[in-house]
Motif scaffolding. Structure first.
Motif, short mmCIF file in Angstrom:
data_model
loop_
_atom_site.label_atom_id
_atom_site.label_comp_id
_atom_site.label_asym_id
_atom_site.label_seq_id
_atom_site.Cartn_x
_atom_site.Cartn_y
_atom_site.Cartn_z
N GLU A 500 0.86 -0.91 0.09
CA GLU A 500 -0.12 0.03 -0.19
C GLU A 500 0.78 1.22 0.29
O GLU A 500 0.59 2.17 -0.90
N VAL A 501 2.09 1.31 0.57
CA VAL A 501 2.89 2.45 0.81
C VAL A 501 3.29 2.63 -0.52
O VAL A 501 3.45 3.72 -1.16
N SER A 502 3.84 1.51 -1.33
CA SER A 502 4.34 1.74 -2.64
C SER A 502 3.42 2.14 -3.45
O SER A 502 3.58 3.10 -4.40
N ARG A 503 2.21 1.57 -3.41
CA ARG A 503 1.12 2.03 -4.37
C ARG A 503 0.69 3.34 -4.32
O ARG A 503 0.56 4.09 -5.27
N VAL A 509 5.87 8.64 8.49
CA VAL A 509 5.02 7.40 9.49
C VAL A 509 3.64 7.98 9.57
O VAL A 509 2.60 7.13 9.78
N LYS A 510 3.66 9.32 10.03
CA LYS A 510 2.06 9.73 10.28
C LYS A 510 1.34 9.43 9.36
O LYS A 510 0.04 9.17 9.45
N GLU A 511 1.55 9.55 8.05
CA GLU A 511 0.68 9.45 6.71
C GLU A 511 0.46 8.04 6.66
O GLU A 511 -0.86 7.74 6.39
N VAL A 512 1.45 7.16 6.83
CA VAL A 512 0.91 5.68 6.74
C VAL A 512 -0.30 5.33 7.99
O VAL A 512 -1.10 4.78 7.47
N TYR A 533 11.62 1.96 9.11
CA TYR A 533 12.54 1.19 8.55
C TYR A 533 11.99 1.11 6.97
O TYR A 533 12.64 1.05 6.08
N TYR A 534 10.80 0.75 6.87
CA TYR A 534 9.89 0.40 5.58
C TYR A 534 10.16 1.42 4.54
O TYR A 534 10.21 1.30 3.35
N LEU A 538 12.26 1.49 1.22
CA LEU A 538 11.41 1.90 -0.25
C LEU A 538 11.92 2.93 -0.89
O LEU A 538 11.92 3.07 -2.23
N PHE A 539 12.33 4.04 -0.26
CA PHE A 539 12.71 5.25 -0.66
C PHE A 539 13.75 5.89 -0.01
O PHE A 539 13.76 6.72 0.62
#
Length: 813
Positions: A500-503, A509-512, A533-534, A538-539
């Motif tokens: 979902e983060v990638s998509r 972190v707050k946004e996730v 970490y994730y 990813l970025f």
């Protein structure tokens, strides 16, 4: 300059060429080498022929040494010719093409021949063996024109051939004289379980069947059996065993029985003539497995190189393999005889079987089917020959004999467990605390137990015990398993979050937590570091690391101790330091009145008892990179002295360790990562219990993965064997990045490897282009990071920046 001797290798197979590889490592300029092979191919892995047949590998994929290797090593390679005589008087070999090659020493490595039973009609077209690339090509051609195939032989080779023919779309029947499949490795229960599994895959069997005739015209059309029955077929594959190839030795006057007779140094009865591999007989025994053949080759190479070596004394063999997708392990004596005792456990529902054989209190054999995770441990006991009295049931069932209470059931184990026994070591949770939560607090699921007691909420190693207690004490009230996320704040798994983060391109972190509807808007100590970490994984070039989402130790770049002081560990690459660095560490320790200076198990120096307010200035004066003894990153690369000083070393372990440590020192990961490099198989650096361990061998490196020396000790799995340091780095980068991209937060590689499976990891890293892509991604991620203390030291006001760094509420962990 000493004149080079002439060495001829008869046979271009695995055992003989491995001997040459060893020799080139030990004495690269001692011999002019000629290799003569009957096949028109370079050296290839015969064991992988079943993969070629199944279509999972091509011919090029199973080549061990390509044509260039022979040129690079100045080896004269003659292919497509068979040596017909060794003239021991004139010291020359003669091929069927009339080529003569002189020698000072010659190695016979003709391998073995497939045994072709003298069945009438076996000379018909369509009757073949399964031994080389040509046989595979014949099967490929047959599958295009014919539909029915028969495989005579229900051993490993026959079943592999049958599986390959099934994959080619043929109707396959396996004919076996014995009532049990793989009877050379399996007992009756395991053989029956294997048969059921293969029948479910579409394979057919005729057991206890003896073929008496092959019928048809020029081409085989069917088989007749002793009981009068018949089978229509268009192709017959003979896979009933192998016989050492001794004809050349016999024709040349060299002693041979069932194999070419050799002594402990692989010397035959003829001066200057040695033999190795499947063609030999050593102390009355011939071997058909790779490991003993490679052991023989190592001894022979040292002998030819003039290196002192102990002789070859024979091998205790084990078989660990995957038969048509089913894991099988067999070692030692697996069929009990008078005076022996056997313990076995069989799970038809789960498809697993385990049997151990004991004689005079010692483990002498084992058979595993379906789950072979205990194979390495059992084989170790067999080889050591030590007493296992009192531990027999523990080895069989994986629990102590006392816990069994003599009842032999998993239920009795939990009922007889003392109330004060700690079930969850991470959180100090006892059996009594868990049973109280079940009986008195309504906790009837694993998730509820985690929330109430924290048991199974950390490393997860006690999960099966907690589930066992739930089954015993919740009884009919046992609840349905609830989908668990990475923590109690969400039901989303690691993979779902990353997807979902990638998509959606979420960047904080707050946004996730907001977009993915976290139950707790501020998150918790488990999910905040994980999300941090994730996002960084990813970025790597865009994401700004959120210090407030790091655990306490990572925020202060030191390990907090029980008294509130800190432990500072500067990095010491590969355990190798200098007088100036030692002096600097000593001076800093004296200046800041460090109470304890300790050498760690990872070959570093730990300064313990440091006050928090001293940390910035202390790092400044050390002016050394952090050893990251606190982070989810590379911790240490432990090394031995390797061939720099040790007489047993085969590679530069210290140099390789330093190279790895400098490459990965700033790498973040889902959990801490420890590496080790051992300069020889004696493994002094304990590489086989590390997340990534290198073991040097003659002419290359073994890469081992997924080890752990902590609470749950796990030996590594062998990922691959490579020859150069460049390959070591390529595979190491690729493996670590694949773990970074696919591991759960807080999941050590030992758990990750077991979860995803070694085969899936090998498949992901199989192609070089994929490895290089992973390597590039990890280099990019590491390239945008700097040592955390440099960020602080390079600023003017160290104290201010340290306070800013540590001012926000830390995440405890």
């Amino acid at each position: 300059m000493t004149e080079r001797k002439k060495l001829v290798l008869v046979g271009n197979g695995m055992a003989g060429v491995r001997s040459i590889e060893h020799l080139l490592k030990l004495a690269p300029d001692a011999y002019d080498i000629t290799i003569i092979g009957s096949e028109p191919h370079p050296n290839y892995n015969r064991i992988m022929l079943s993969h070629v047949l199944a279509g999972t590998a091509g011919i090029d994929d199973i080549v061990i040494n390509d044509w260039n290797w022979y040129k690079e090593n100045n080896i004269n390679l003659i292919t497509g010719q068979t040596v017909t005589k060794v003239d021991v008087e004139q010291r020359k070999v003669i091929t069927d093409a009339g080529v003569e090659v002189g020698y000072d020493n010659v190695i016979l490595a003709m391998g073995s021949n497939p045994f072709m039973p003298p069945i009438p009609g076996s000379d018909k077209e369509g009757v073949i063996a399964f031994r080389n690339i040509e046989d595979c090509e014949t099967m490929f051609a047959a599958a295009k024109s014919y539909k029915k195939a028969a495989v005579i032989g229900g051993g490993l080779l026959g079943l592999e051939a049958a599986r390959g023919l099934l994959d080619l779309g043929m109707d396959v029947t396996v004919i076996h004289r014995n009532p049990i499949l793989m009877n050379a490795q399996l007992d009756e229960p395991a053989g029956r379980m294997l048969q059921r599994e293969l029948e479910a895959q579409g394979m057919k069997f005729m057991l206890s069947a003896q073929t008496t005739k092959m019928v048809g015209g020029d081409r085989v059309e069917g088989l007749e059996f002793k009981d009068g029955s018949e089978l229509q077929t268009d192709l017959v594959v003979m896979a009933v065993g192998i016989r050492p190839n001794v004809k050349l030795a016999q024709d040349s006057g060299i002693e041979a029985n069932q194999g070419v007779v050799v002594d402990d140094f692989m010397q035959t009865s003829a001066p200057g003539v040695y033999a190795v591999g499947e063609c030999i007989e050593h102390r009355g025994v011939s071997y058909g497995l790779v490991a003993p053949l490679y052991d023989q080759g190592a001894v022979l190479a040292k002998r030819l190189a003039g290196v002192e070596t102990a002789g070859y004394t024979g091998s205790i063999t084990s078989t660990k393999l995957k038969v048509s997708g089913v894991d099988v392990f067999s070692a030692g004596v697996f069929l009990e005889k008078p005076g022996m005792k056997a313990l076995r456990i069989q799970d038809d529902l789960g498809g697993t079987y385990k049997k151990i054989v004991i004689e005079n209190g010692k483990l002498i054999g084992a058979v595993l089917f379906g789950d072979i995770s205990d194979g390495t441990e059992l084989f170790s006991y067999i080889k050591k020959g030590e007493s296992i009295e009192g531990r027999e049931k523990e080895l069989l069932l994986g629990v102590s004999a006392d816990a069994l209470g003599g009842k032999g059931s998993s239920t009795s184990k939990f009922e007889s467990m003392p109330d004060d026994e700690i079930v969850c070591g991470c959180n100090g949770v006892t059996k009594a605390m868990i049973t109280d939560a079940i009986k008195n607090k309504g906790c009837n699921t694993l998730s509820a137990i985690k929330g109430c007691t924290k048991a199974a909420g950390s490393c997860g190693g006690c999960k099966s015990d907690v589930e066992g207690l739930l089954k015993v004490y919740a009884g009919d009230a046992l609840g349905e398993p609830v989908k668990e996320g990475i923590c109690g704040c969400t039901t989303l798994s690691r993979d779902e979050i990353v997807a979902e983060v990638s998509r959606m391109g979420l960047k904080t972190v707050k946004e996730v937590m907001n977009v993915l509807e976290w139950k707790e808007p501020e998150g918790c100590s488990k999910c905040r570091p994980a999300l941090n970490y994730y996002l960084g994984m990813l970025f790597p070039e865009e994401y700004v690391d959120e210090k407030e989402s790091k655990i306490t130790n990572e925020r202060f770049h030191a390990n907090i101790q029980k008294d509130g002081t800190f432990s500072v560990v500067p990095r010491i690459y590969g355990g190798v330091t200098s007088p100036s660095d030692l002096k600097k560490i000593a001076e800093v320790a004296e200046k800041f009145e460090v109470p304890l200076v300790k050498f760690t198990g990872g070959q570093r120096i730990d300064l313990l008892g440091v006050k928090k307010e001293d940390l910035p200035k202390m790092w400044e004066e050390l002016d050394m990179p952090s050893g990251h003894a606190y982070g989810k990153t590379l911790r240490t690369v432990k090394t031995c002295v390797g061939n720099t000083f040790c007489r047993f070393g085969t590679q530069d372990a210290m140099g390789m360790g330093i190279k790895l440590e400098k490459a990965f020192e700033r790498m973040t990961a889902p959990a801490k990562v420890k590496l080790a490099v051992s300069g020889c198989p004696r493994n002094c650096a304990e590489a086989t219990i590390k997340d990534l361990g290198l073991v040097a061998i003659d002419g290359g490196w073994e890469l081992h993965v997924g080890g752990n020396g902590g609470v749950h000790v796990r030996a590594t799995d062998l990922l691959c064997v490579v020859k150069t340091e460049e390959e070591v780095m390529e595979w190491s980068y690729a493996y670590l990045q694949y773990y970074r991209e696919n591991g759960n937060w807080n999941e050590r590689t030992s758990t990750w490897v077991e979860r995803v499976g070694l085969d899936s990891i090998k498949a992901a890293l199989e192609k070089q282009e994929d490895r290089l892509a992973l390597k590039q991604r990890l280099e990019t991620a590491i390239g945008v990071t700097v040592d955390p203390w440099k960020e602080i030291i390079e600023k003017d006001d160290l104290r201010k920046n340290f306070e800013q760094l540590s001012g926000a509420q830390p995440v405890r962990g």
